[in-house]
Scaffold this motif. Structure first.
Motif, short mmCIF file in Angstrom:
data_model
loop_
_atom_site.label_atom_id
_atom_site.label_comp_id
_atom_site.label_asym_id
_atom_site.label_seq_id
_atom_site.Cartn_x
_atom_site.Cartn_y
_atom_site.Cartn_z
N THR A 1 68.53 60.55 71.83
CA THR A 1 67.20 60.00 72.07
C THR A 1 66.23 61.09 72.53
OG1 THR A 1 67.91 59.27 74.27
CG2 THR A 1 67.95 57.63 72.48
N GLY A 2 66.68 61.99 73.38
CA GLY A 2 65.81 63.08 73.81
C GLY A 2 65.41 63.98 72.66
N CYS A 3 66.38 64.33 71.83
CA CYS A 3 66.09 65.15 70.65
C CYS A 3 65.13 64.43 69.72
CB CYS A 3 67.38 65.48 69.91
SG CYS A 3 68.61 66.36 70.90
N SER A 4 65.29 63.12 69.61
CA SER A 4 64.41 62.34 68.75
C SER A 4 62.99 62.31 69.28
CB SER A 4 64.94 60.91 68.61
OG SER A 4 66.23 60.90 68.02
N LEU A 5 62.85 62.34 70.60
CA LEU A 5 61.51 62.40 71.18
C LEU A 5 60.83 63.72 70.81
CD1 LEU A 5 59.22 61.38 72.95
CD2 LEU A 5 60.53 62.12 74.97
N GLY A 6 61.60 64.80 70.77
CA GLY A 6 61.04 66.07 70.33
C GLY A 6 60.56 66.00 68.89
N ALA A 7 61.34 65.35 68.04
CA ALA A 7 60.95 65.21 66.63
C ALA A 7 59.72 64.33 66.48
CB ALA A 7 62.12 64.64 65.83
N LEU A 8 59.68 63.23 67.22
CA LEU A 8 58.51 62.35 67.16
C LEU A 8 57.27 63.08 67.68
CD1 LEU A 8 57.50 59.55 66.37
CD2 LEU A 8 58.00 58.79 68.70
N SER A 9 57.46 63.94 68.67
CA SER A 9 56.34 64.74 69.16
C SER A 9 55.79 65.62 68.05
CB SER A 9 56.79 65.60 70.34
OG SER A 9 57.22 64.80 71.43
N ALA A 10 56.68 66.24 67.26
CA ALA A 10 56.22 67.06 66.14
C ALA A 10 55.43 66.25 65.14
CB ALA A 10 57.42 67.73 65.46
N ALA A 11 55.85 65.00 64.91
CA ALA A 11 55.10 64.13 63.99
C ALA A 11 53.71 63.82 64.54
CB ALA A 11 55.88 62.84 63.77
N TYR A 12 53.62 63.52 65.83
CA TYR A 12 52.32 63.21 66.41
C TYR A 12 51.41 64.43 66.45
CZ TYR A 12 52.84 58.34 67.88
OH TYR A 12 52.94 56.97 67.89
N LEU A 13 51.99 65.62 66.59
CA LEU A 13 51.16 66.83 66.61
C LEU A 13 50.52 67.09 65.25
CD1 LEU A 13 53.24 69.34 68.74
CD2 LEU A 13 51.42 67.81 69.47
N ALA A 14 51.07 66.48 64.21
CA ALA A 14 50.48 66.61 62.88
C ALA A 14 49.19 65.82 62.76
CB ALA A 14 51.47 66.17 61.81
N LEU B 1 61.69 57.83 60.73
CA LEU B 1 61.40 56.85 59.68
C LEU B 1 60.93 55.53 60.29
CD1 LEU B 1 64.45 57.52 57.33
CD2 LEU B 1 62.05 58.06 56.85
N ALA B 2 61.57 55.10 61.37
CA ALA B 2 61.18 53.85 62.00
C ALA B 2 59.77 53.93 62.58
CB ALA B 2 62.18 53.48 63.10
N ALA B 3 59.44 55.07 63.18
CA ALA B 3 58.15 55.21 63.84
C ALA B 3 57.00 55.30 62.84
CB ALA B 3 58.15 56.45 64.73
N GLY B 4 57.28 55.78 61.62
CA GLY B 4 56.23 55.87 60.62
C GLY B 4 56.06 57.24 60.01
N ALA B 5 56.95 58.18 60.36
CA ALA B 5 56.93 59.53 59.79
C ALA B 5 58.12 59.69 58.85
CB ALA B 5 56.95 60.57 60.90
N THR B 6 58.39 60.92 58.44
CA THR B 6 59.57 61.19 57.64
C THR B 6 60.12 62.56 58.04
OG1 THR B 6 60.46 61.19 55.38
CG2 THR B 6 58.31 62.24 55.71
N ASN B 7 61.31 62.90 57.55
CA ASN B 7 62.02 64.07 58.08
C ASN B 7 62.76 64.82 56.99
OD1 ASN B 7 63.02 65.72 60.24
ND2 ASN B 7 64.99 64.72 60.04
N ALA B 8 62.86 66.13 57.17
CA ALA B 8 63.71 66.98 56.33
C ALA B 8 64.43 67.95 57.24
CB ALA B 8 62.88 67.74 55.30
N VAL B 9 65.75 67.96 57.19
CA VAL B 9 66.55 68.87 58.01
C VAL B 9 66.74 70.16 57.20
CG1 VAL B 9 68.69 69.20 59.29
CG2 VAL B 9 67.66 66.92 59.14
N ILE B 10 65.81 71.09 57.38
CA ILE B 10 65.84 72.38 56.68
C ILE B 10 66.05 73.44 57.75
CG2 ILE B 10 64.63 73.95 55.13
CD1 ILE B 10 65.17 71.25 53.86
N ASP B 11 67.30 73.83 57.97
CA ASP B 11 67.61 74.68 59.12
C ASP B 11 68.42 75.91 58.74
OD1 ASP B 11 69.98 73.43 58.52
OD2 ASP B 11 70.41 72.77 60.58
N ASN B 12 68.20 76.43 57.52
CA ASN B 12 68.87 77.67 57.15
C ASN B 12 67.81 78.75 56.96
OD1 ASN B 12 68.28 78.17 54.08
ND2 ASN B 12 68.73 75.97 54.24
N PRO B 13 68.15 80.03 57.19
CA PRO B 13 67.14 81.09 57.16
C PRO B 13 66.60 81.41 55.78
CG PRO B 13 69.32 82.01 57.55
CD PRO B 13 69.47 80.52 57.64
#
Length: 277
Positions: free
Chosen positions: A205-218, A45-57
Protein backbone atom coordinates in the motif's frame (compact mmCIF):
# COMPACT_ATOMS: atom_id res chain seq x y z
CA UNK A 1 12.24 23.54 -12.54
CA UNK A 2 9.07 22.32 -10.83
CA UNK A 3 6.16 24.71 -10.47
CA UNK A 4 4.81 25.78 -7.10
CA UNK A 5 1.26 25.69 -5.81
CA UNK A 6 -0.85 28.80 -6.38
CA UNK A 7 -2.79 28.18 -3.15
CA UNK A 8 -2.41 25.92 -0.15
CA UNK A 9 -3.59 22.43 -1.11
CA UNK A 10 -7.07 21.62 0.17
CA UNK A 11 -10.01 19.28 -0.31
CA UNK A 12 -11.07 21.44 -3.25
CA UNK A 13 -7.70 21.36 -5.03
CA UNK A 14 -7.57 17.59 -4.44
CA UNK A 15 -10.99 17.19 -6.01
CA UNK A 16 -9.94 19.19 -9.06
CA UNK A 17 -6.78 17.08 -9.36
CA UNK A 18 -8.86 13.89 -9.29
CA UNK A 19 -11.09 15.28 -12.03
CA UNK A 20 -8.01 15.93 -14.18
CA UNK A 21 -6.55 12.51 -13.43
CA UNK A 22 -9.74 10.76 -14.52
CA UNK A 23 -9.95 12.91 -17.67
CA UNK A 24 -6.35 12.34 -18.79
CA UNK A 25 -5.59 8.80 -17.47
CA UNK A 26 -1.86 9.44 -16.98
CA UNK A 27 0.62 6.66 -17.75
CA UNK A 28 3.02 5.96 -14.89
CA UNK A 29 6.37 4.27 -15.37
CA UNK A 30 7.00 2.22 -12.23
CA UNK A 31 10.50 1.13 -11.35
CA UNK A 32 9.37 -0.72 -8.28
CA UNK A 33 10.03 -3.79 -6.18
CA UNK A 34 9.01 -7.38 -6.71
CA UNK A 35 6.63 -7.30 -3.76
CA UNK A 36 4.53 -4.41 -5.00
CA UNK A 37 4.30 -4.47 -8.81
CA UNK A 38 0.97 -6.30 -9.15
CA UNK A 39 -0.99 -4.57 -6.41
CA UNK A 40 0.51 -1.19 -7.30
CA UNK A 41 -0.67 -1.59 -10.89
CA UNK A 42 -4.17 -2.48 -9.72
CA UNK A 43 -4.21 0.61 -7.48
CA UNK A 44 -3.34 2.87 -10.40
CA UNK A 45 -5.94 1.28 -12.65
CA UNK A 46 -8.60 1.55 -9.95
CA UNK A 47 -7.80 5.18 -9.21
CA UNK A 48 -8.03 6.20 -12.86
CA UNK A 49 -4.44 6.04 -14.15
CA UNK A 50 -2.45 3.29 -15.84
CA UNK A 51 0.96 1.70 -15.34
CA UNK A 52 3.96 0.20 -17.11
CA UNK A 53 6.68 -1.60 -15.16
CA UNK A 54 9.72 -0.61 -17.23
CA UNK A 55 12.67 -1.10 -14.90
CA UNK A 56 15.61 -2.24 -17.00
CA UNK A 57 18.49 0.06 -18.04
CA UNK A 58 17.97 -0.64 -21.75
CA UNK A 59 14.50 0.94 -21.84
CA UNK A 60 14.14 2.99 -18.65
CA UNK A 61 15.47 6.26 -20.08
CA UNK A 62 13.38 6.11 -23.25
CA UNK A 63 10.18 5.39 -21.35
CA UNK A 64 10.83 8.13 -18.78
CA UNK A 65 10.73 10.57 -21.66
CA UNK A 66 7.23 9.56 -22.74
CA UNK A 67 5.53 8.63 -19.45
CA UNK A 68 3.23 11.03 -17.63
CA UNK A 69 5.02 10.35 -14.35
CA UNK A 70 7.78 8.11 -13.03
CA UNK A 71 8.10 6.21 -9.76
CA UNK A 72 11.53 5.11 -8.49
CA UNK A 73 10.98 2.74 -5.56
CA UNK A 74 14.00 1.34 -3.71
CA UNK A 75 12.22 -1.64 -2.15
CA UNK A 76 14.23 -4.57 -3.59
CA UNK A 77 17.04 -2.98 -5.63
CA UNK A 78 19.54 -4.96 -7.68
CA UNK A 79 22.59 -3.62 -9.48
CA UNK A 80 20.63 -3.97 -12.73
CA UNK A 81 17.69 -2.01 -11.35
CA UNK A 82 19.95 0.62 -9.81
CA UNK A 83 21.30 1.39 -13.27
CA UNK A 84 17.73 1.73 -14.51
CA UNK A 85 16.89 4.06 -11.60
CA UNK A 86 19.74 6.33 -12.65
CA UNK A 87 18.71 6.33 -16.30
CA UNK A 88 15.03 7.01 -15.56
CA UNK A 89 15.66 9.73 -12.97
CA UNK A 90 18.21 11.53 -15.14
CA UNK A 91 15.97 11.48 -18.20
CA UNK A 92 12.84 12.46 -16.26
CA UNK A 93 14.67 15.50 -14.89
CA UNK A 94 16.05 16.45 -18.31
CA UNK A 95 12.72 15.99 -20.12
CA UNK A 96 10.56 17.57 -17.42
CA UNK A 97 8.70 14.36 -16.59
CA UNK A 98 7.58 14.47 -12.94
CA UNK A 99 9.16 11.71 -10.90
CA UNK A 100 8.76 10.40 -7.38
CA UNK A 101 11.50 8.95 -5.18
CA UNK A 102 10.20 6.38 -2.68
CA UNK A 103 13.26 5.66 -0.48
CA UNK A 104 12.13 2.32 0.97
CA UNK A 105 14.48 1.12 3.71
CA UNK A 106 16.86 4.06 3.39
CA UNK A 107 18.70 4.84 6.60
CA UNK A 108 19.01 1.30 7.93
CA UNK A 109 20.70 -0.15 4.82
CA UNK A 110 23.90 1.62 3.69
CA UNK A 111 23.97 0.67 -0.01
CA UNK A 112 20.49 1.89 -0.81
CA UNK A 113 21.05 4.96 1.36
CA UNK A 114 24.00 5.87 -0.88
CA UNK A 115 21.87 5.09 -3.94
CA UNK A 116 19.15 7.45 -2.73
CA UNK A 117 21.70 10.22 -2.23
CA UNK A 118 22.91 9.78 -5.80
CA UNK A 119 19.35 9.92 -7.14
CA UNK A 120 18.76 13.24 -5.36
CA UNK A 121 21.16 14.87 -7.83
CA UNK A 122 18.38 14.44 -10.42
CA UNK A 123 16.02 16.55 -8.31
CA UNK A 124 12.91 14.44 -7.75
CA UNK A 125 9.62 16.21 -8.24
CA UNK A 126 8.44 14.61 -5.01
CA UNK A 127 9.78 12.33 -2.28
CA UNK A 128 7.38 10.06 -0.39
CA UNK A 129 8.37 7.85 2.53
CA UNK A 130 7.81 7.12 6.18
CA UNK A 131 9.25 9.31 8.91
CA UNK A 132 12.52 7.40 9.28
CA UNK A 133 13.11 7.28 5.53
CA UNK A 134 12.54 11.01 5.06
CA UNK A 135 14.93 11.83 7.91
CA UNK A 136 17.56 9.51 6.45
CA UNK A 137 17.28 10.93 2.92
CA UNK A 138 17.77 14.41 4.38
CA UNK A 139 20.87 13.21 6.23
CA UNK A 140 19.28 13.81 9.62
CA UNK A 141 19.44 10.29 11.06
CA UNK A 142 16.39 8.11 10.75
CA UNK A 143 17.19 4.43 11.04
CA UNK A 144 14.01 2.47 10.50
CA UNK A 145 13.05 -1.05 11.52
CA UNK A 146 13.67 -2.67 8.15
CA UNK A 147 11.15 -0.96 5.86
CA UNK A 148 9.03 0.19 8.81
CA UNK A 149 9.37 3.58 10.44
CA UNK A 150 10.86 4.11 13.86
CA UNK A 151 9.90 7.81 13.76
CA UNK A 152 6.59 9.64 13.86
CA UNK A 153 5.70 11.42 10.63
CA UNK A 154 5.36 14.75 12.45
CA UNK A 155 8.95 14.46 13.68
CA UNK A 156 10.13 14.20 10.07
CA UNK A 157 8.69 17.59 9.05
CA UNK A 158 12.00 19.49 9.57
CA UNK A 159 13.76 16.91 7.39
CA UNK A 160 11.02 17.16 4.76
CA UNK A 161 11.33 20.96 4.70
CA UNK A 162 15.11 20.65 4.27
CA UNK A 163 14.54 18.42 1.24
CA UNK A 164 12.66 21.22 -0.54
CA UNK A 165 16.11 22.36 -1.66
CA UNK A 166 16.15 19.38 -4.06
CA UNK A 167 12.48 18.34 -4.45
CA UNK A 168 9.23 20.06 -5.30
CA UNK A 169 7.28 18.46 -2.45
CA UNK A 170 7.92 15.87 0.26
CA UNK A 171 5.62 13.71 2.36
CA UNK A 172 6.08 11.62 5.49
CA UNK A 173 3.41 8.97 5.94
CA UNK A 174 1.98 7.65 9.18
CA UNK A 175 -1.34 7.57 11.05
CA UNK A 176 -1.40 11.25 10.07
CA UNK A 177 0.42 12.17 6.85
CA UNK A 178 2.49 15.35 6.62
CA UNK A 179 3.18 16.97 3.26
CA UNK A 180 5.44 19.95 2.63
CA UNK A 181 5.81 22.08 -0.48
CA UNK A 182 5.89 25.67 -1.64
CA UNK A 183 3.08 28.13 -2.26
CA UNK A 184 4.82 30.77 -4.29
CA UNK A 185 8.21 31.11 -2.62
CA UNK A 186 6.98 30.20 0.86
CA UNK A 187 7.40 26.68 2.31
CA UNK A 188 4.20 25.32 3.81
CA UNK A 189 3.16 22.17 5.65
CA UNK A 190 -0.21 20.45 5.64
CA UNK A 191 -1.40 17.31 7.35
CA UNK A 192 -3.79 14.83 5.81
CA UNK A 193 -5.89 13.12 8.45
CA UNK A 194 -7.96 9.99 8.24
CA UNK A 195 -7.20 6.68 6.61
CA UNK A 196 -7.39 3.20 8.06
CA UNK A 197 -5.11 1.22 10.35
CA UNK A 198 -5.60 -1.68 7.93
CA UNK A 199 -3.43 0.06 5.30
CA UNK A 200 -0.08 -0.96 6.84
CA UNK A 201 -1.37 -4.54 7.25
CA UNK A 202 -1.64 -5.01 3.47
CA UNK A 203 1.60 -5.30 1.54
CA UNK A 204 2.44 -2.69 -1.11
CA UNK A 205 0.00 0.00 0.00
CA UNK A 206 2.84 2.42 0.75
CA UNK A 207 4.52 1.67 -2.57
CA UNK A 208 1.17 2.14 -4.28
CA UNK A 209 0.82 5.56 -2.70
CA UNK A 210 4.13 6.50 -4.30
CA UNK A 211 2.84 5.36 -7.68
CA UNK A 212 -0.44 7.22 -7.26
CA UNK A 213 1.57 10.31 -6.34
CA UNK A 214 3.41 10.03 -9.66
CA UNK A 215 0.06 9.88 -11.45
CA UNK A 216 -1.22 12.99 -9.68
CA UNK A 217 2.01 14.86 -10.43
CA UNK A 218 1.19 14.39 -14.11
CA UNK A 219 -1.90 16.60 -13.66
CA UNK A 220 -0.99 19.02 -10.85
CA UNK A 221 1.89 20.93 -9.32
CA UNK A 222 4.05 18.90 -6.88
CA UNK A 223 2.50 20.14 -3.62
CA UNK A 224 -1.09 19.90 -4.83
CA UNK A 225 -0.54 16.52 -6.49
CA UNK A 226 1.17 14.94 -3.51
CA UNK A 227 -1.56 16.10 -1.13
CA UNK A 228 -4.26 14.87 -3.54
CA UNK A 229 -2.73 11.39 -3.66
CA UNK A 230 -2.69 11.20 0.14
CA UNK A 231 -6.26 12.50 0.37
CA UNK A 232 -7.53 9.99 -2.21
CA UNK A 233 -5.84 7.18 -0.27
CA UNK A 234 -7.23 8.33 3.07
CA UNK A 235 -10.82 8.70 1.94
CA UNK A 236 -10.79 5.42 -0.02
CA UNK A 237 -9.24 3.46 2.85
CA UNK A 238 -11.88 4.72 5.29
CA UNK A 239 -14.60 3.63 2.90
CA UNK A 240 -12.98 0.21 2.38
CA UNK A 241 -12.56 -0.39 6.10
CA UNK A 242 -16.31 -0.03 6.64
CA UNK A 243 -16.87 -3.18 4.58
CA UNK A 244 -13.85 -5.23 5.68
CA UNK A 245 -13.45 -7.94 8.30
CA UNK A 246 -9.65 -7.68 8.23
CA UNK A 247 -6.65 -7.30 5.92
CA UNK A 248 -7.77 -10.05 3.56
CA UNK A 249 -11.08 -8.42 2.71
CA UNK A 250 -9.65 -4.92 2.94
CA UNK A 251 -7.20 -5.38 0.04
CA UNK A 252 -9.83 -5.85 -2.71
CA UNK A 253 -12.27 -3.48 -0.99
CA UNK A 254 -9.62 -0.77 -1.13
CA UNK A 255 -9.29 -1.17 -4.89
CA UNK A 256 -13.06 -0.84 -5.23
CA UNK A 257 -13.05 2.24 -3.03
CA UNK A 258 -10.25 3.93 -4.98
CA UNK A 259 -12.37 3.49 -8.10
CA UNK A 260 -15.61 4.67 -6.52
CA UNK A 261 -14.31 7.81 -4.78
CA UNK A 262 -15.47 10.88 -6.69
CA UNK A 263 -14.22 14.46 -6.66
CA UNK A 264 -17.27 15.39 -4.60
CA UNK A 265 -16.32 12.68 -2.08
CA UNK A 266 -12.97 14.40 -1.66
CA UNK A 267 -14.67 17.77 -1.28
CA UNK A 268 -16.87 16.37 1.50
CA UNK A 269 -14.55 13.94 3.25
CA UNK A 270 -10.88 14.85 2.74
CA UNK A 271 -9.43 16.30 5.93
CA UNK A 272 -6.52 18.56 5.06
CA UNK A 273 -5.18 21.09 7.54
CA UNK A 274 -2.47 23.67 7.20
CA UNK A 275 0.17 23.43 9.92
CA UNK A 276 1.24 26.80 11.26
CA UNK A 277 4.77 26.68 12.68
Amino acid sequence: MTSTAAVTPSAETSAVALERLRETVPLVQSLTNIVSANYLTNVLLAAGATNAVIDNPHEAAFFAGIAGGVLVNLGTPTDFQAAAFEEAARTAHEKGTPWVLDPVGVGGLPWRTKLAAELLTHRPTAIRGNGSEIAAVAGLGGEGRGVDSAADAADAVPAALALLDVAGAVSASGPVDYVVGRVGDAPQTVRVLGGSDLLPRVTATGCSLGALSAAYLAVADPFTGLVAAHAHFAVASELAAQNSAGPGTFAPAFLDALASVTPDDLRRSARIERVIA
